[in-house]
Motif scaffolding. Structure first.
Motif, PDB file in Angstrom:
ATOM      1  N   TYR A  40       0.866  -1.185   0.000  1.00 18.35           N
ATOM      2  CA  TYR A  40       0.000   0.000   0.000  1.00 18.35           C
ATOM      3  C   TYR A  40       0.893   1.222   0.000  1.00 18.35           C
ATOM      4  O   TYR A  40       1.876   1.274   0.721  1.00 18.35           O
ATOM      5  N   THR A  59      -6.443  -8.032   3.812  1.00 19.47           N
ATOM      6  CA  THR A  59      -5.883  -7.778   2.483  1.00 19.47           C
ATOM      7  C   THR A  59      -5.892  -9.057   1.649  1.00 19.47           C
ATOM      8  O   THR A  59      -6.280  -9.042   0.473  1.00 19.47           O
ATOM      9  N   GLY A 102      -3.520  -6.331  11.816  1.00 20.13           N
ATOM     10  CA  GLY A 102      -2.538  -5.666  10.954  1.00 20.13           C
ATOM     11  C   GLY A 102      -1.603  -6.630  10.258  1.00 20.13           C
ATOM     12  O   GLY A 102      -0.661  -6.213   9.572  1.00 20.13           O
ATOM     13  N   SER A 103      -1.860  -7.942  10.377  1.00 21.25           N
ATOM     14  CA  SER A 103      -0.943  -8.917   9.785  1.00 21.25           C
ATOM     15  C   SER A 103      -1.223  -9.153   8.306  1.00 21.25           C
ATOM     16  O   SER A 103      -0.434  -9.790   7.612  1.00 21.25           O
TER      17      SER A 103
HETATM   18  N1  LIG Z   1      -5.932   0.991   2.138  1.00 23.46           N
HETATM   19  C1  LIG Z   1      -4.777   0.880   2.823  1.00 23.46           C
HETATM   20  N2  LIG Z   1      -3.819   1.815   2.695  1.00 23.46           N
HETATM   21  C2  LIG Z   1      -2.660   1.735   3.362  1.00 23.46           C
HETATM   22  N3  LIG Z   1      -2.358   0.773   4.187  1.00 23.46           N
HETATM   23  C3  LIG Z   1      -3.247  -0.222   4.380  1.00 23.46           C
HETATM   24  C4  LIG Z   1      -4.518  -0.204   3.714  1.00 23.46           C
HETATM   25  N4  LIG Z   1      -5.216  -1.305   4.092  1.00 23.46           N
HETATM   26  C5  LIG Z   1      -4.424  -1.976   4.967  1.00 23.46           C
HETATM   27  N5  LIG Z   1      -3.249  -1.330   5.139  1.00 23.46           N
HETATM   28  C6  LIG Z   1      -2.131  -1.792   5.992  1.00 23.46           C
HETATM   29  O1  LIG Z   1      -1.788  -3.098   5.588  1.00 23.46           O
HETATM   30  C7  LIG Z   1      -1.548  -3.902   6.720  1.00 23.46           C
HETATM   31  C8  LIG Z   1      -2.481  -5.089   6.708  1.00 23.46           C
HETATM   32  O2  LIG Z   1      -3.815  -4.649   6.929  1.00 23.46           O
HETATM   33  P1  LIG Z   1      -5.039  -5.655   7.003  1.00 23.46           P
HETATM   34  O3  LIG Z   1      -4.993  -6.553   5.819  1.00 23.46           O
HETATM   35  O4  LIG Z   1      -6.289  -4.867   7.199  1.00 23.46           O
HETATM   36  O5  LIG Z   1      -4.722  -6.496   8.311  1.00 23.46           O
HETATM   37  P2  LIG Z   1      -5.660  -7.351   9.253  1.00 23.46           P
HETATM   38  O6  LIG Z   1      -6.944  -7.572   8.550  1.00 23.46           O
HETATM   39  O7  LIG Z   1      -4.900  -8.601   9.479  1.00 23.46           O
HETATM   40  O8  LIG Z   1      -5.843  -6.574  10.509  1.00 23.46           O
HETATM   41  C9  LIG Z   1      -1.714  -3.006   7.933  1.00 23.46           C
HETATM   42  O9  LIG Z   1      -0.456  -2.531   8.318  1.00 23.46           O
HETATM   43  C10 LIG Z   1      -2.571  -1.865   7.428  1.00 23.46           C
HETATM   44  O10 LIG Z   1      -2.247  -0.702   8.146  1.00 23.46           O
END
Ligand SMILES: Nc1ncnc2c1ncn2[C@@H]1O[C@H](COP(=O)(O)OP(=O)(O)O)[C@@H](O)[C@H]1O
Ligand SMILES: [Mg+2]
Lengths: 223, 384
Positions: free
Chosen positions: A14, A49, A44-45
């Motif tokens: 990202y 995503t 945050g893992s």
């Molecule tokens: N749209 C975005 N823009 C920037 N960073 C993102 C975005 N979505 C997620 N992140 C970052 O990517 C990482 C993984 O997020 P995420 O997949 O939501 O983790 P989880 O669902 O396991 O909590 C985190 O560090 C989050 O801050």
């Protein structure tokens, strides 16, 4: 069993201004047809995503996703929309119901997108809402439903067009233990009917209800 | 459920928000329509009134000599040729191409006749036409009715020591003073007015006219053209357009129109900003909804239809409501201003405001669409 999902070397970066966040780092994952898989890992893992990439909602920076034998992210825009509609039933973390549509209308949405006739839309949506125990509340707006009921509407919307793959992002995250149990029962029932399910949770007890558990740490598969 | 029903449900179930957008559009359209229609009506009303105010075309007999009078002072000079126009000229004037643009035709016969007080200026007129033309005339007594009733100019009455109701001998005929004009500061003050036919008889000028004063509606047709047409219809006459009168009238009415347009443009700009601010206030809501729809599997074109229908509904509802309010405003405005001359409210006037309102509503929905299509569905859903 034949595989439905094959994710290979999925990487997702990202870009927020000058800062790059590496959410996924070369994830490989195969999911078989009819499998009930749960993904666990700290916040945050990269769990959400990964699920978004599989659901066709988020283009990976590198790597390929094959579903049912074709490369999802090679599809043009409109075909990608068709993929989401035909293959995926997504249950979002915050339900993501449309606030000005009733429970019934929210559940009908995937069928509207598919261009079904109105009476077919209504019949199918009613049937699914009956199945999740909301047969009496089809005309309520999301704001007039409890969290557990909204979750059930979200699940109904995900399964109404009978997609091969259900993706659920922390479906029990915001629910009390009794409602959690009801939702898990519902997912277990769907699985027993042959439904492929990928479910994210950070609760090990909930994860244990699945056939297989995959753990993600820092954007990588840990086990 | 069809795509349109999704849009409709949005408007139906978020009434406050929809009402606000529709109301702000409606007010803009209403004010615009009111201003334009009242402005148009006032303009034509003013033109109408101005057009009836005095003559703007003078028809005289053709003469070969130079005119030797200035400001009413005749310094003599011999004139040759015809000194009158035939009465048939009047019917010829009514047959010119732009005859509808002529509001008043006032023929006159002019001469001098003896009274007990010496030679007097006699003006034979069609009283009805003359009073229409000379709106500034005010009199004591009454308008002359019978063939031997006269109207005296202020100076003439003074010199002859006459009041309404008195009689005197004009040539060898007894006439009754029906009314006396208040002072006008023009030649009218010295004249004795009587019916055209009576004057023609006394002056021995049956079937002859000295001059014709014409008031044409200069807003609908160029005065020069009307003059030329009259000149062609009556070859024996010299037709003179009074340019100053025309230019002055045009300038006055044009200024009014410019003023109304300027205010309307201002209203359009202000209400556009209000509408944009209202509808754009929910860009993030819009972005998230579009994200959800796309995540569920709606194609971009389907999403576009949903949003377009919603914008068009808001635009049309706002436009039509505004037009109705505008019509109300126009009716009230017209009543308050007690205008004369036909109503100028037209549905055509409302067409553009409604189009603009619809376009504006579409325009205002674009930022949400643009943001949502630029983002991947997963990001659009997460927008806060
Ligand atoms: N749209 C975005 N823009 C920037 N960073 C993102 C975005 N979505 C997620 N992140 C970052 O990517 C990482 C993984 O997020 P995420 O997949 O939501 O983790 P989880 O669902 O396991 O909590 C985190 O560090 C989050 O801050
Ligand atoms: Mg998450």
């Amino acid at each position: 069993m034949s595989s439905l999902v094959q994710a290979q070397q999925i990487t997702k970066e990202y870009q927020t201004g000058p800062v790059k966040a590496l959410a996924l780092q070369g994830v490989n994952l195969t999911v078989s047809k009819g499998e009930f898989l749960s993904i666990i890992g700290p916040s945050g893992s990269g769990k959400s995503t990964l699920l978004s990439v599989i659901g066709g909602l988020c283009t990976p920076t590198r790597g390929s996703l094959k579903v049912d034998g074709f490369n999802v992210y090679d599809l043009p825009q409109e075909k990608l929309a068709d993929y989401r509609r035909e293959y995926i039933g997504f249950v979002f973390q915050q339900f993501q119901l449309i606030p000005y549509l009733t429970a019934l209308e929210n559940v009908m949405l995937p069928l509207v997108a598919a261009g079904l006739k109105n009476n077919q839309q209504v019949a199918a949506a009613k049937e699914v809402l009956e199945k999740v125990g909301l047969g009496q509340k089809t005309q309520r707006l999301p704001s007039q439903l409890s969290g557990g009921e909204q979750e059930r509407v979200a699940i109904s919307r995900a399964i109404v067009n009978k997609p091969p793959l259900i993706l659920a992002d922390e479906p029990t995250g915001a629910l009390d233990s009794r409602t959690t149990e009801e939702i898990l029962e519902l997912l277990a029932q769907l699985h027993s009917e042959g439904q492929t399910i990928i479910m994210i949770t950070h609760n090990p007890k909930v994860a244990a209800r699945a056939q297989r558990i995959v753990e993600i740490v820092d954007g990588k598969i840990a086990s | 459920m069809r795509l349109a029903q999704i849009s409709l449900n949005n408007l139906r179930r978020r009434k406050a928000k929809a009402l606000f957008s529709i109301t702000s559009l409606a007010l803009g359209v209403a004010i615009f329509v009111t201003l334009q229609s009242v402005g148009n009506t006032l303009q034509s009303d003013l033109a109408h009134r101005l057009d009836q105010y005095g003559a703007n075309i003078i028809v005289l007999p053709k003469s070969d000599s130079l005119n030797l009078s200035y400001g009413g002072l005749n310094v003599g000079g011999v004139t040759y040729g015809q000194q009158y126009i035939g009465t048939d000229a009047l019917s010829l004037i009514t047959k010119i191409d732009d005859a509808e643009s002529i509001s008043t035709v006032s023929p006159k016969v002019i001469g001098a006749l003896p009274t007990e007080h010496g030679e007097s200026l006699i003006v034979g007129v069609d009283f009805q036409q003359e009073f229409t033309l000379k709106k500034w005339w005010s009199l004591t007594g009454q308008q002359p009715q019978g063939p031997w009733e006269v109207l005296l100019g202020a100076e003439a009455a003074d010199k002859m020591n006459m009041q309404p109701g008195d009689t005197f001998r004009l040539s060898d005929t007894n006439v009754l003073v029906a009314g006396v004009l208040e002072e006008t500061g023009s030649q009218d003050d010295y004249a004795i007015f009587l019916q055209l036919s009576s004057a023609q008889k006394l002056l021995d000028m049956q079937g002859k006219i000295s001059l014709i004063e014409i008031s044409a509606l200069c807003t609908t047709c160029p005065i020069k053209e009307i003059s030329d047409q009259i000149g062609q219809a009556i070859p024996t006459a010299k037709v003179t357009p009074l340019k100053e009168a025309v230019v002055g009238r045009m300038a006055t009415t044009t200024r009014l129109a410019t003023f109304a347009t300027a205010i309307s443009v201002l209203v359009i700009i202000i209400s556009s900003l209000v509408v944009l601010a209202t509808i754009m206030g929910s860009v993030n809501d819009r972005t998230r909804e579009i994200g959800i729809l796309r995540a569920i599997g709606f194609r971009q074109s389907q999403v576009a239809i949903i949003i377009l229908i919603e914008a068009i509904l808001i635009g049309l509802l706002g436009g039509i409501t505004g037009m109705s309010l505008g019509y109300l405003g126009y009716t009230l405005g017209a009543r308050v201003l007690t205008v004369q001359g036909g109503a100028t409210f037209s549905v055509a006037l409302a067409f553009w405001p409604i189009m603009v309102a619809t376009l504006l509503a579409i325009l205002a929905s674009l930022p949400g669409v643009w943001k949502a299509t630029r983002l991947e569905p997963v990001e659009a859903i997460r927008v806060l």
